[in-house]
Motif scaffolding. Structure first.
Motif: not given
Length: 138
Positions: A64-67, A88-102, A111-117
């Motif tokens: 959605f953020v990319l859109g 206790t859940i002490t952390s959640s780490h997201l690793t994303v790879s993307g294919k985004v033309p342009g 965009a990754v930071k905005k989506a995380e937040q």
């Protein structure tokens, strides 16, 4: 909108076993146990399900953020590592790879930071939510 899932547990915490079911039917009496949670036993566990929820929510939010920025991803793939220590859940780490033309590297990282937040599961994990419970004896 309200979504629901249910858990059934039989026996003690260590020797018992349980099942999880979800409203959609994706989980139908899916087994979980002490060994599937704290060792390498067969079945799922709550932390794995939180990781799946976070990865799924974040990845959709990123789309959605990319859109919003005028980009349509060809593909996005996210891995979520949940760290569970001393009950206790002490952390959640997201690793994303993307294919985004342009898209530029700077636009991608923003965009990754905005989506995380803005991802609802990120907000749940970092800001908390109202929790309530109700007990009934059978």
């Amino acid at each position: 909108m309200i979504r629901h899932a249910s858990a059934v547990w039989n026996g003690s915490g260590k020797e018992g076993k349980g099942t999880l079911s979800s409203q959609s039917g994706v989980l139908q009496q899916t087994q979980y146990s002490f060994n599937s949670r704290f060792a390498d036993g067969t079945g799922t566990n709550p932390e794995e399900l939180v990781a799946a929820a976070h990865a799924g929510c974040f990845t959709m939010k990123l789309s959605f953020v990319l859109g919003e920025g005028g980009f349509t991803p060809d593909s996005l793939e996210t891995k979520c590592d949940i760290n569970f220590e001393n009950g206790t859940i002490t952390s959640s780490h997201l690793t994303v790879s993307g294919k985004v033309p342009g898209i530029s590297e700077e636009q991608w990282q923003a965009a990754v930071k905005k989506a995380e937040q803005e991802c609802p599961i990120s907000k749940l994990l970092t800001q908390g939510t109202k929790i309530s419970s109700e007990g009934k004896l059978a």
